[in-house]
Structure formats: structure tokens, C-alpha cells
Design a protein around this motif. Structure first.
Motif, PDB file in Angstrom:
ATOM      1  N   LEU A 106     -16.040  -3.349   1.007  1.00 40.96           N
ATOM      2  CA  LEU A 106     -17.383  -4.283  -0.116  1.00 40.96           C
ATOM      3  C   LEU A 106     -15.730  -5.245  -0.745  1.00 40.96           C
ATOM      4  CD1 LEU A 106     -19.653  -2.338  -1.886  1.00 40.96           C
ATOM      5  CD2 LEU A 106     -19.857  -3.886  -0.327  1.00 40.96           C
ATOM      6  N   CYS A 107     -15.115  -4.533  -1.237  1.00 40.61           N
ATOM      7  CA  CYS A 107     -13.509  -5.422  -2.061  1.00 40.61           C
ATOM      8  C   CYS A 107     -12.955  -6.551  -1.428  1.00 40.61           C
ATOM      9  CB  CYS A 107     -13.278  -4.695  -2.885  1.00 40.61           C
ATOM     10  SG  CYS A 107     -14.300  -3.161  -3.839  1.00 40.61           S
ATOM     11  N   PRO A 108     -12.606  -7.692  -1.907  1.00 40.51           N
ATOM     12  CA  PRO A 108     -11.440  -8.294  -0.623  1.00 40.51           C
ATOM     13  C   PRO A 108     -10.398  -7.233   0.093  1.00 40.51           C
ATOM     14  CG  PRO A 108     -11.657  -8.843  -3.563  1.00 40.51           C
ATOM     15  CD  PRO A 108     -12.262  -7.343  -2.974  1.00 40.51           C
ATOM     16  N   VAL A 109      -9.890  -8.361   1.038  1.00 39.76           N
ATOM     17  CA  VAL A 109      -8.502  -7.032   1.663  1.00 39.76           C
ATOM     18  C   VAL A 109      -7.303  -7.384   0.657  1.00 39.76           C
ATOM     19  CG1 VAL A 109      -6.683  -7.871   3.432  1.00 39.76           C
ATOM     20  CG2 VAL A 109      -8.855  -9.014   3.195  1.00 39.76           C
ATOM     21  N   GLY A 110      -7.513  -5.643   0.969  1.00 41.02           N
ATOM     22  CA  GLY A 110      -5.974  -5.578  -0.132  1.00 41.02           C
ATOM     23  C   GLY A 110      -6.427  -4.790  -1.198  1.00 41.02           C
ATOM     24  N   TRP A 111      -8.037  -4.306  -1.466  1.00 43.57           N
ATOM     25  CA  TRP A 111      -9.002  -4.508  -2.630  1.00 43.57           C
ATOM     26  C   TRP A 111      -9.611  -3.418  -1.979  1.00 43.57           C
ATOM     27  CZ3 TRP A 111      -7.905  -5.689  -7.865  1.00 43.57           C
ATOM     28  CH2 TRP A 111      -7.340  -6.507  -7.773  1.00 43.57           C
ATOM     29  N   HIS A 112     -10.301  -1.876  -2.704  1.00 43.04           N
ATOM     30  CA  HIS A 112     -11.047  -1.252  -1.874  1.00 43.04           C
ATOM     31  C   HIS A 112     -12.071  -0.264  -3.814  1.00 43.04           C
ATOM     32  CE1 HIS A 112      -7.569   1.519  -3.322  1.00 43.04           C
ATOM     33  NE2 HIS A 112      -8.630   1.857  -3.853  1.00 43.04           N
ATOM     34  N   VAL A 113     -13.314   0.148  -3.112  1.00 49.38           N
ATOM     35  CA  VAL A 113     -14.008   0.339  -4.456  1.00 49.38           C
ATOM     36  C   VAL A 113     -13.023   2.051  -4.913  1.00 49.38           C
ATOM     37  CG1 VAL A 113     -16.338   1.927  -4.843  1.00 49.38           C
ATOM     38  CG2 VAL A 113     -16.201   0.450  -2.832  1.00 49.38           C
ATOM     39  N   PRO A 114     -13.142   2.197  -5.787  1.00 52.46           N
ATOM     40  CA  PRO A 114     -11.895   3.260  -6.148  1.00 52.46           C
ATOM     41  C   PRO A 114     -12.890   4.810  -6.371  1.00 52.46           C
ATOM     42  CG  PRO A 114     -13.824   2.246  -8.243  1.00 52.46           C
ATOM     43  CD  PRO A 114     -13.929   1.560  -7.046  1.00 52.46           C
ATOM     44  N   SER A 115     -11.719   5.411  -5.409  1.00 49.85           N
ATOM     45  CA  SER A 115     -12.503   6.427  -5.404  1.00 49.85           C
ATOM     46  C   SER A 115     -12.157   7.628  -6.355  1.00 49.85           C
ATOM     47  CB  SER A 115     -11.443   7.228  -4.337  1.00 49.85           C
ATOM     48  OG  SER A 115      -9.911   7.421  -5.228  1.00 49.85           O
ATOM     49  N   ASP A 116     -12.501   9.131  -6.292  1.00 46.94           N
ATOM     50  CA  ASP A 116     -12.734   9.927  -7.503  1.00 46.94           C
ATOM     51  C   ASP A 116     -11.794   9.759  -8.219  1.00 46.94           C
ATOM     52  OD1 ASP A 116     -14.733  11.687  -8.888  1.00 46.94           O
ATOM     53  OD2 ASP A 116     -13.859  12.674  -8.068  1.00 46.94           O
ATOM     54  N   GLU A 117     -10.539   9.785  -7.533  1.00 47.77           N
ATOM     55  CA  GLU A 117      -9.160   9.982  -7.495  1.00 47.77           C
ATOM     56  C   GLU A 117      -8.889   8.789  -9.013  1.00 47.77           C
ATOM     57  OE1 GLU A 117      -4.990  11.296  -6.183  1.00 47.77           O
ATOM     58  OE2 GLU A 117      -6.572  11.089  -4.950  1.00 47.77           O
ATOM     59  N   ASP A 118      -8.993   7.454  -8.482  1.00 46.50           N
ATOM     60  CA  ASP A 118      -8.603   6.458  -9.601  1.00 46.50           C
ATOM     61  C   ASP A 118      -9.684   7.064 -10.411  1.00 46.50           C
ATOM     62  OD1 ASP A 118      -7.312   5.182  -7.173  1.00 46.50           O
ATOM     63  OD2 ASP A 118      -9.343   4.244  -6.040  1.00 46.50           O
ATOM     64  N   TRP A 119     -10.641   7.127 -10.164  1.00 50.10           N
ATOM     65  CA  TRP A 119     -11.602   6.946 -12.004  1.00 50.10           C
ATOM     66  C   TRP A 119     -10.385   8.715 -12.493  1.00 50.10           C
ATOM     67  CZ3 TRP A 119     -14.205   3.479 -14.146  1.00 50.10           C
ATOM     68  CH2 TRP A 119     -14.977   2.725 -12.993  1.00 50.10           C
ATOM     69  N   THR A 120     -10.728   9.432 -11.843  1.00 54.70           N
ATOM     70  CA  THR A 120      -9.612  10.006 -12.474  1.00 54.70           C
ATOM     71  C   THR A 120      -8.240   9.693 -13.180  1.00 54.70           C
ATOM     72  OG1 THR A 120     -11.109  12.352 -10.964  1.00 54.70           O
ATOM     73  CG2 THR A 120      -8.975  12.925 -12.818  1.00 54.70           C
ATOM     74  N   VAL A 121      -7.475   9.185 -12.860  1.00 49.05           N
ATOM     75  CA  VAL A 121      -6.772   8.355 -13.217  1.00 49.05           C
ATOM     76  C   VAL A 121      -6.842   7.289 -14.207  1.00 49.05           C
ATOM     77  CG1 VAL A 121      -4.897   6.615 -13.097  1.00 49.05           C
ATOM     78  CG2 VAL A 121      -4.942   9.303 -10.807  1.00 49.05           C
TER      79      VAL A 121
ATOM     80  N   SER B  28     -15.722   8.164  -2.812  1.00 51.89           N
ATOM     81  CA  SER B  28     -15.492   9.464  -2.563  1.00 51.89           C
ATOM     82  C   SER B  28     -17.373  10.168  -2.668  1.00 51.89           C
ATOM     83  CB  SER B  28     -14.341   9.973  -3.577  1.00 51.89           C
ATOM     84  OG  SER B  28     -13.860   9.477  -4.023  1.00 51.89           O
ATOM     85  N   PRO B  29     -17.224  10.625  -0.867  1.00 50.57           N
ATOM     86  CA  PRO B  29     -18.771  11.793  -0.960  1.00 50.57           C
ATOM     87  C   PRO B  29     -18.494  13.304  -2.081  1.00 50.57           C
ATOM     88  CG  PRO B  29     -16.307  12.335   1.076  1.00 50.57           C
ATOM     89  CD  PRO B  29     -16.180  11.182  -0.451  1.00 50.57           C
ATOM     90  N   SER B  30     -19.363  14.003  -2.141  1.00 50.48           N
ATOM     91  CA  SER B  30     -19.384  14.918  -2.743  1.00 50.48           C
ATOM     92  C   SER B  30     -21.362  15.363  -1.601  1.00 50.48           C
ATOM     93  CB  SER B  30     -20.263  14.398  -4.389  1.00 50.48           C
ATOM     94  OG  SER B  30     -20.810  15.779  -4.290  1.00 50.48           O
ATOM     95  N   GLY B  31     -20.814  16.586  -0.838  1.00 51.45           N
ATOM     96  CA  GLY B  31     -21.813  16.229  -0.341  1.00 51.45           C
ATOM     97  C   GLY B  31     -22.317  15.241   0.938  1.00 51.45           C
ATOM     98  N   GLY B  32     -23.756  15.291   1.026  1.00 55.84           N
ATOM     99  CA  GLY B  32     -24.345  14.419   1.684  1.00 55.84           C
ATOM    100  C   GLY B  32     -24.469  13.006  -0.261  1.00 55.84           C
ATOM    101  N   GLU B  33     -23.810  12.919  -1.116  1.00 54.32           N
ATOM    102  CA  GLU B  33     -23.968  11.878  -2.015  1.00 54.32           C
ATOM    103  C   GLU B  33     -23.183  11.147  -1.828  1.00 54.32           C
ATOM    104  OE1 GLU B  33     -25.572  13.511  -5.256  1.00 54.32           O
ATOM    105  OE2 GLU B  33     -27.736  14.049  -4.198  1.00 54.32           O
ATOM    106  N   LEU B  34     -22.465  11.167  -3.066  1.00 52.72           N
ATOM    107  CA  LEU B  34     -21.256  10.097  -3.730  1.00 52.72           C
ATOM    108  C   LEU B  34     -20.991  10.174  -5.490  1.00 52.72           C
ATOM    109  CD1 LEU B  34     -21.059   6.704  -2.339  1.00 52.72           C
ATOM    110  CD2 LEU B  34     -19.497   8.263  -1.448  1.00 52.72           C
TER     111      LEU B  34
END
Length: 307
Positions: free
Chosen positions: A192-207, A271-277
Motif C-alpha cells: 500500500l505504501c510508496p516504494v521503500g516504505w511499508h505498513v508498520p509491523s506490530d514491532e514497529d508500533w512497539t518501538v 502483522s498477523p494474529s492468527g487469522g486476523e491482524l
């Protein structure tokens, strides 16, 4: 004719002194620091078009001399003045500069080494340029098993909001809150995001949460991240780090109803959580930021973070 040529010769100097709020001109498509054939091919393919071509482009690729996201003779003339050189104006994009993507310039902010969009994504295309399906019908939304996007208040279905804005007007909510995306769109390999970017992972949010904790905002992440206006019933934040969290609400997975604009922000992780995000949640009545997971049919906001 001579007067026109004079104007064209002066144009590069005029552009290089552009307003600092306008995204920096950078026609270096391949990111090698020089202006060669691959860059020329890319910009010629864009001539007369609007909307940034970002497939396989450098994340800093910004071929417009003004923020109109349309490629015209003015843009081409300035590029041709650079062709065949490795010199030019200061073109290096850095976090905090505006980043052009899919015809829109996004504000960015650096927070303790992470570079975030400081506004919600509003693109209607995947990273490769493929359109994301826009699903406005409420019943159709609840039955989806593939990627989709919508603007809060757009189409059929109920709409309940607590915003000082008229958030059920999709024109208003697009400008204020960006778009909503279901979890299938977030999980789609096209991105979804521009090249070189990404939707934040659960770890990104935790940081981000850990950084706020170190700043003394543990348990008060919402205070630090929410905007200073626009939240219902005195629920505004202090926007300490420039994240500018806005109350964009969500689209309910079971019936496609739009809810809670003005009172809440739901922001996906990848980041997945079982069958969810996993996602993060800000509320007008809460000081903190909540971590939870949700069905992929939910329609939430998206932030982007630099790789």
C-alpha cells in the motif's frame, strides 16, 4: 520567440528557489545520483499525465517542480537542464520533507530514528499502480475476502460520527482522515505504501511505544500522539512528537456501517494474529494507545513507515 526562450532559460533558476514547503524536485528515477537515459525514459512516459509513477522508482523520485503532481513542459525543461550530469540543486530527500506518492504530498516526521507519515494514507492504488477496489456498498463490504478501500461516509450504509467536522461527507473526511482499508488490502503482496516504505509491523508500533515510554509518556501514548484539535469531548492530545493522530473512525466489518469519526483512530499493522491482524487504537476518552487484533474485513486507517 526570443522572449519565450529567455523564459525557458531562466526557469531552472526560478524553480530552484522554490517555496521550501513545495516537495523538492528530484527527477532521479533510478536513484543513482545522475540524470541519464533511464531517468529521461521515465519522465517522458509521464509527460502530460498526473499522478506520480512510482513502480520501481527511487523512494525520493519527485519529478514535479510544483506540487500539482502533473508532468508538464515546465518539469521537462528543468530536467533537460540537468540531463547528462550528476550535478544540480540539493535533491536529497530526508525525513521531515514532503514525500509525493500517487498524486499527493505526504508530510513525514522522524521519531527516534523511525520515519513515519504524519498523516493517514489516502492512495487508491497499490504500490505497483494497480487500483485498489473501492467498495462503497455496505453489504458488499461485509462480505469481502479481498482488498478494498473506502472513504469514511462514502456510499451506502449508516454513518455515525462525533467529529466537529461533517465527517459523513466523504469529501470532508478524505481531506481530514485519508482513506480506510480492509485487512486484505494491508496483507496484499502488492503493498500500500510508496516504494521503500511499508505498513508498520506490530514491532514497529512497539518501538514507537517504547520511545514514548522513555520520554515519560508510558500509559499516555494517546496524549503524545493525538492532534491538539478535532477530538470529541476534550479528547485532544498534545502531539508531542509530530505524529498528528487524527480521529478517522472505522468501517464495521459485520455490516459496513461507518462509526466513531471524531472519537477514535484505528490504525492497522501488517502483522498477523492468527487469522486476523494487529492494530493500534486511540480514543478520545483514553490517555493510552491500545493494542488489539481484528478481522480482515474491518476498515481502518493506514500509516506508512520508512523501510
Amino acid at each position: 520567440m526570443g522572449r519565450m526562450l529567455c523564459v525557458l532559460m531562466l526557469l531552472p533558476a526560478m524553480v530552484w528557489a522554490q517555496d521550501p514547503e513545495v516537495p523538492l524536485f528530484n527527477p532521479d528515477f533510478d536513484g543513482d545520483g545522475c540524470y541519464g537515459i533511464s531517468d529521461l525514459t521515465a519522465v517522458l512516459c509521464m509527460f502530460g499525465e498526473c499522478g506520480l509513477m512510482d513502480g520501481d522508482a527511487s523512494p525520493q523520485f519527485q519529478p514535479y517542480i510544483v506540487g500539482d503532481s502533473c508532468y508538464s513542459a515546465f518539469d521537462l525543461v528543468l530536467f533537460l537542464s540537468l540531463f547528462g550530469t550528476c550535478d544540480g540543486p540539493e535533491l536529497i530527500w530526508s525525513c521531515g520533507d514532503v514525500l509525493a506518492h500517487d498524486g499527493y504530498g505526504y508530510n513525514t516526521v522522524e521519531i527516534a530514528g523511525q520515519c513515519w507519515f504524519s498523516e493517514n494514507l489516502r492512495s487508491a492504488h497499490y504500490t505497483d499502480g494497480t487500483p485498489i477496489e473501492t467498495v462503497t456498498d455496505a453489504a458488499a463490504w461485509s462480505g469481502l475476502s479481498s482488498g478494498a478501500t473506502v472513504i469514511f461516509g462514502e456510499g451506502t450504509g449508516g454513518c455515525a460520527e462525533l467529529s466537529p467536522l461533517d465527517a459523513c461527507d466523504e469529501t470532508v473526511s478524505l481531506e481530514a482522515f485519508g482513506r480506510l482499508y480492509n485487512g486484505y488490502a494491508v496483507s496484499d503482496g502488492r503493498g500500500l505504501c510508496p516504494v521503500g516504505w511499508h505498513v508498520p509491523s506490530d514491532e514497529d508500533w512497539t518501538v514507537l511505544e517504547d520511545v514514548l515510554d522513555e520520554m515519560g509518556y508510558g500509559g499516555q501514548e494517546g496524549v503524545a500522539l493525538k492532534t491538539t484539535s478535532g477530538w470529541y469531548n476534550s479528547g485532544n492530545g498534545q502531539d508531542i512528537v509530530g505524529f498528528s493522530g487524527v480521529p478517522g473512525g472505522y468501517r464495521f466489518r459485520n455490516n459496513g456501517v461507518f462509526l466513531d469519526a471524531g472519537a477514535s483512530a484505528y490504525m492497522w499493522s501488517s502483522s498477523p494474529s492468527g487469522g486476523e491482524l494487529w492494530f493500534r487504537y486511540l480514543n478520545n476518552g483514553d490517555l493510552d494507545m491500545t493494542r488489539s487484533d481484528s478481522d480482515l474485513r474491518s476498515g481502518f486507517s493506514v500509516r506508512c513507515i520508512l523501510d
